[in-house]
Design a protein around this motif. Structure first.
Motif, PDB file in Angstrom:
ATOM      1  N   ALA A  63       0.699  -1.225   0.116  1.00 31.17           N
ATOM      2  CA  ALA A  63       0.082   0.041   0.169  1.00 31.17           C
ATOM      3  C   ALA A  63       0.760   1.136   0.026  1.00 31.17           C
ATOM      4  N   LEU A  64       2.007   1.392   0.555  1.00 28.58           N
ATOM      5  CA  LEU A  64       2.868   2.345   0.639  1.00 28.58           C
ATOM      6  C   LEU A  64       3.592   2.655  -0.653  1.00 28.58           C
ATOM      7  N   ALA A  65       3.906   1.555  -1.380  1.00 30.37           N
ATOM      8  CA  ALA A  65       4.243   1.741  -2.661  1.00 30.37           C
ATOM      9  C   ALA A  65       3.464   2.302  -3.583  1.00 30.37           C
ATOM     10  N   ALA A  66       2.088   1.801  -3.602  1.00 29.28           N
ATOM     11  CA  ALA A  66       1.221   2.210  -4.387  1.00 29.28           C
ATOM     12  C   ALA A  66       0.961   3.773  -4.211  1.00 29.28           C
ATOM     13  N   LYS A  67       1.087   4.192  -2.977  1.00 29.32           N
ATOM     14  CA  LYS A  67       0.829   5.644  -2.697  1.00 29.32           C
ATOM     15  C   LYS A  67       1.819   6.545  -2.909  1.00 29.32           C
ATOM     16  N   LEU A  68       2.776   6.072  -3.124  1.00 29.09           N
ATOM     17  CA  LEU A  68       4.309   6.649  -3.630  1.00 29.09           C
ATOM     18  C   LEU A  68       4.314   6.740  -4.927  1.00 29.09           C
TER      19      LEU A  68
END
Length: 382
Positions: A63-68
């Protein structure tokens, strides 16, 4: 409060680890549980503080990578999962007859296969520990199908489920079943390495049970079962995991001191995907030192983000660990090119001398090569 010139003020030392990790995740965000694959991936890149912190805090890196803005196509394909389950079922069919044959047991009736079912993960862990003690006391052969083990990581229990554990008179052996093939007696080295790191996690968890079981000994070699050549026939090989076990144990030791890594972060750092903007998350991620390598692309959800940042900085790590090791103190591609052209670098540095020698040989080869002119009579075969 102490300060660091590079990281800003540190957090109060009395802050508990559990509260600190919850603060980094975000209020009310449950920790993402770790598994053997995640712990093995930590051992594959022990120098990356970024992954150690995020995994120790239980941050959802996907989820963090997608938000970045750098989502990674990470994980096994559905086809690979189905094929792996089918192969494992074949290996364990008929009471594990094929698996026991690979272990050298000719009469499966002599092997005990206890029922490990129990209520909840804690119950299964306790049932597994009891079965291991009973099997060791009996002194015979016992096959534990999908036992559940526990390992404490960063103050929280992580539940691990190896494919099988065999108890024999000589000790306990982890069995790892993989669907990648062994062709002409050898398998893909990268896949074998990943399997060995994963099995080393199970060995560490087994050692915790063995420490409180009289007469128990955990083998430092695991049995790796794979399909033979292009068939679905199982074949086995013994893999020594002592090196992987030592690396994993050191890395898990770093996770138990994760508060020391977090204490060096600036105030306000948070990886709360739901509440923080992409810009805030980017600043938080970049505040944690990382150590990117091309191998991360197969093991970490943040690998595409870290690769993009490494490329922007011109870091030689993007070319691989072996190249980085050969270049010594030359940390960027620009510094490497400048050293090769003689514009920078110490001539007595072996890396600089090798670069200049390579450039001279290239120029010599280009100068001696005959000039090539385009042929006008050749038409494009459109």
């Amino acid at each position: 409060m102490s300060t660091s010139p590079d990281s800003g003020p540190s957090r109060p030392p009395q802050t508990t680890r559990r509260h600190l990790l919850a603060e980094l995740r975000g209020p009310g965000v449950p920790p993402r549980p770790l598994d053997a694959r995640a712990l093995a991936a930590l051992a594959a890149n022990p120098g990356c503080r970024r992954r150690a912190l995020l995994d120790g805090a239980g941050v959802d890196k996907s989820a963090l990578a997608a938000k970045l803005g750098s989502p990674a196509p990470f994980g096994q394909s559905q086809f690979a999962i189905v094929r792996g389950n089918s192969f494992e079922a074949k290996v364990k069919a008929d009471g594990g007859r094929e698996l026991l044959r690979l272990l050298g047991v000719e009469e499966p009736g002599e092997v005990s296969v206890p029922d490990l079912s129990a209520a909840g993960p804690e119950g299964r862990v306790a049932r597994t520990a009891l079965a291991l003690r009973e099997a060791t006391g009996a002194g015979g052969w016992t096959l534990l199908d999908h036992p559940l083990l526990a390992l404490e990581v960063a103050g929280s229990p992580v539940y691990l489920e190896p494919d099988a554990v065999v108890v024999r008179p000589g000790g306990w052996t982890v069995v790892e079943i993989k669907s990648f093939p062994t062709i002409d007696g050898s398998a893909d080295a990268a896949k074998v390495g990943a399997a060995a790191r994963q099995a080393a996690v199970y060995v560490l968890a087994l050692e915790r049970v063995a420490a409180v079981t009289e007469g128990a000994r955990v083998a430092h070699s695991v049995l790796l079962v794979c399909p033979k050549d292009f068939s679905n026939v199982p074949t086995a090989s013994v893999v020594d995991v002592r090196k992987q076990r030592s690396v994993t144990r050191r890395q898990l030791g770093r996770l138990t001191r994760i508060d020391e890594i977090a204490a060096a972060l600036p105030e306000g750092v948070s990886f709360d995907v739901a509440e923080r903007s992409p810009e805030e998350l980017t600043a938080s991620v970049e505040s944690v030192p990382h150590q990117y390598a091309p191998e991360c692309l197969a093991a970490c959800e943040l690998a595409f983000h870290c690769r993009a940042r490494s490329r922007e900085a011109g870091a030689v790590e993007t070319l691989g660990r072996s190249v980085r090791g050969e270049l010594g103190g030359l940390a960027t591609v620009g510094a490497v090119l400048a050293a090769a052209r003689g514009e920078a670098g110490d001539p007595d540095d072996p890396a600089v001398a090798a670069l200049r020698r390579a450039r001279a040989l290239r120029e010599e080869a280009l100068a001696s090569a005959p000039a090539r002119t385009p042929r006008e009579d050749v038409e494009c075969p459109c």
